[in-house]
Design an enzyme around this catalytic site. Structure first.
Site, PDB file in Angstrom:
ATOM      1  N   LYS A  14      21.933  42.639  50.556  1.00  0.00           N
ATOM      2  CA  LYS A  14      22.470  41.350  50.094  1.00  0.00           C
ATOM      3  C   LYS A  14      23.490  40.833  51.101  1.00  0.00           C
ATOM      4  O   LYS A  14      24.112  41.599  51.851  1.00  0.00           O
ATOM      5  CB  LYS A  14      23.119  41.467  48.715  1.00  0.00           C
ATOM      6  CG  LYS A  14      24.317  42.436  48.608  1.00  0.00           C
ATOM      7  CD  LYS A  14      25.659  41.866  49.002  1.00  0.00           C
ATOM      8  CE  LYS A  14      26.788  42.885  48.905  1.00  0.00           C
ATOM      9  NZ  LYS A  14      28.006  42.488  49.610  1.00  0.00           N
ATOM     10  N   GLY A 111      28.884  46.229  54.332  1.00  0.00           N
ATOM     11  CA  GLY A 111      29.145  45.028  53.535  1.00  0.00           C
ATOM     12  C   GLY A 111      27.868  44.354  53.063  1.00  0.00           C
ATOM     13  O   GLY A 111      27.876  43.196  52.654  1.00  0.00           O
ATOM     14  N   GLY A 114      24.157  48.491  51.030  1.00  0.00           N
ATOM     15  CA  GLY A 114      23.057  49.415  51.293  1.00  0.00           C
ATOM     16  C   GLY A 114      23.071  50.612  50.360  1.00  0.00           C
ATOM     17  O   GLY A 114      22.031  50.993  49.814  1.00  0.00           O
ATOM     18  N   ALA A 117      22.058  49.481  46.990  1.00  0.00           N
ATOM     19  CA  ALA A 117      20.620  49.188  46.958  1.00  0.00           C
ATOM     20  C   ALA A 117      19.830  50.484  46.778  1.00  0.00           C
ATOM     21  O   ALA A 117      18.886  50.552  45.973  1.00  0.00           O
ATOM     22  CB  ALA A 117      20.200  48.487  48.244  1.00  0.00           C
ATOM     23  N   ASP A 149      28.045  46.680  42.614  1.00  0.00           N
ATOM     24  CA  ASP A 149      26.984  45.971  43.347  1.00  0.00           C
ATOM     25  C   ASP A 149      25.601  46.559  43.086  1.00  0.00           C
ATOM     26  O   ASP A 149      24.638  46.175  43.753  1.00  0.00           O
ATOM     27  CB  ASP A 149      27.247  46.049  44.860  1.00  0.00           C
ATOM     28  CG  ASP A 149      28.370  45.124  45.311  1.00  0.00           C
ATOM     29  OD1 ASP A 149      28.890  44.367  44.463  1.00  0.00           O
ATOM     30  OD2 ASP A 149      28.721  45.168  46.498  1.00  0.00           O
TER      31      ASP A 149
HETATM   32  O1  C5P Z   1      32.276  49.374  42.210  1.00  0.00           O
HETATM   33  P1  C5P Z   1      32.262  50.044  43.535  1.00  0.00           P
HETATM   34  O2  C5P Z   1      32.377  51.546  43.426  1.00  0.00           O
HETATM   35  O3  C5P Z   1      31.140  49.625  44.424  1.00  0.00           O
HETATM   36  O4  C5P Z   1      33.589  49.557  44.283  1.00  0.00           O
HETATM   37  C1  C5P Z   1      34.049  50.168  45.454  1.00  0.00           C
HETATM   38  C2  C5P Z   1      35.523  49.828  45.609  1.00  0.00           C
HETATM   39  O5  C5P Z   1      35.669  48.428  45.841  1.00  0.00           O
HETATM   40  C3  C5P Z   1      36.351  50.115  44.373  1.00  0.00           C
HETATM   41  O6  C5P Z   1      36.844  51.425  44.377  1.00  0.00           O
HETATM   42  C4  C5P Z   1      37.471  49.102  44.485  1.00  0.00           C
HETATM   43  O7  C5P Z   1      38.451  49.564  45.414  1.00  0.00           O
HETATM   44  C5  C5P Z   1      36.804  47.922  45.151  1.00  0.00           C
HETATM   45  N1  C5P Z   1      36.360  46.886  44.183  1.00  0.00           N
HETATM   46  C6  C5P Z   1      37.306  46.113  43.555  1.00  0.00           C
HETATM   47  N2  C5P Z   1      36.924  45.143  42.668  1.00  0.00           N
HETATM   48  C7  C5P Z   1      35.617  44.921  42.417  1.00  0.00           C
HETATM   49  C8  C5P Z   1      34.625  45.686  43.062  1.00  0.00           C
HETATM   50  C9  C5P Z   1      35.030  46.665  43.948  1.00  0.00           C
HETATM   51  O8  C5P Z   1      38.514  46.294  43.778  1.00  0.00           O
HETATM   52  N3  C5P Z   1      35.260  43.968  41.572  1.00  0.00           N
END
Ligand code: C5P
Length: 308
Positions: A14, A111, A114, A117, A149
């Site tokens: 994405k 970013g 991946g 996904a 994501d």
């Molecule tokens: O949700 P995910 O594990 O992919 O997020 C990775 C990191 O990105 C989180 O630990 C957080 O630091 C940050 N994040 C955030 N707010 C979001 C999504 C991600 O702060 N809405």
């Protein structure tokens, strides 16, 4: 009914067309308005069932990089794909899959979601492997448990994510857009970029959807889309990686109609007017030395799909 022993799922990367980021919440996450757009840069994920007598705690992981930098993919239980397999096994009351093989085209820590996904692909593969009959909603709930994501690559297309980014609404977007992605040799940690964002923007307002972007997408207007692209994390990514400023500048100078850091970076995304312009732009970025690896892709494309 015969169930397969191995399932392969193709899953897209994405790019974010808008990423509006609110202040840090009490749980450490940020409220987002996150416009996801699935592009034709795919990983292929093959999941193999456990043998009849084996009950592995975690699948054996292997990975091969097809294009671009071969940055490290973790091959232990911390990989989101492994966590997805264990979560799916628990939810479906099946033994954990024996093996997962990742054919990576999507840059690692780039970013472009991946890792997310691959996790989404594992959920779809397990559902097929076990003929488990999980609905789209059930797959989406498991995905949201794994990360912010992970739900989007199940859906593909163009969609706006709110909350942490996992509450998805598909967007009307009839156009086809041509992109160039400038890949970076080293990745950026998503958490570190959000941390830098908090440092730079302690007073961030609540995130809001950009009506210009919605209009550009509905009208399939590539020039208006290029002008409307925005990413609140870009300043934080550039603060951690000032060299990316030169990449963005080189892409704009080479004729991009829009340029931004993809998600938390460090991949830079450039919108081009047509496929020929995209190829010329990619060649010019590599020739100028602004970046070593580029990929040309289009969007949007469908989400995770069983291909074998
Ligand atoms: O949700 P995910 O594990 O992919 O997020 C990775 C990191 O990105 C989180 O630990 C957080 O630091 C940050 N994040 C955030 N707010 C979001 C999504 C991600 O702060 N809405």
């Amino acid at each position: 009914m015969n169930t397969p022993n191995t399932v392969t799922v193709r899953v897209p990367a994405k790019v974010n067309l808008q990423l509006a980021v609110g202040p840090a919440r009490d749980d450490g996450y940020h409220d987002l308005v996150n416009v996801f757009h699935a592009v034709s840069l795919f990983d292929e994920v093959t999941v193999t069932a456990a043998g009849p007598h084996a009950t592995p705690d975690a699948p054996q992981l292997s990975a091969e990089a097809q294009t671009g930098p071969r940055a490290g993919v973790p091959l232990d239980g911390t990989n989101l794909a492994s966590r997805a397999a264990r979560l799916a096994a628990g939810a479906c009351d099946r033994p954990c899959p024996g093996r997962i093989h990742l054919r990576k085209n999507i840059p690692v820590a780039g970013g472009m979601a991946g890792g997310s996904a691959d996790a989404a692909a594992v959920l779809v593969a397990c559902n097929t492997l076990w003929n488990a009959g999980l609905s789209e909603g059930e797959l989406g709930s498991l995905a949201a448990e794994l990360g912010s994501d992970v739900a989007f690559p199940l859906l593909g297309g163009t969609a706006v994510g709110t909350g942490r980014g996992e509450q998805l609404t598909p967007l009307d977007s009839p156009g086809r857009y041509h992109w160039v992605f400038a890949l970076s040799e080293t990745g950026l940690s998503t958490g570190a970029v959000f941390g830098e964002y908090d440092r730079l923007r302690p007073d961030a307002p609540a995130p809001r959807r950009d009506p210009e972007l919605t209009r550009a997408l509905a009208a399939a207007d590539a020039a208006a889309l290029g002008a409307a692209l925005s990413n609140d994390l870009q300043r934080a990514a550039l603060s951690l990686r000032p060299d990316l400023e030169g990449v963005l500048r080189a892409g704009r100078a080479a004729g991009a109609s829009g340029a931004l850091v993809s998600g938390s970076g460090p991949t830079c995304a450039f919108l081009a007017g047509d496929e020929g312009t995209a190829r010329a732009l990619a060649a010019e970025l590599e020739r100028s030395g602004a970046c070593q690896h580029t990929v040309v892709a289009h969007g949007h494309v469908a989400g995770a799909t069983v291909v074998g």
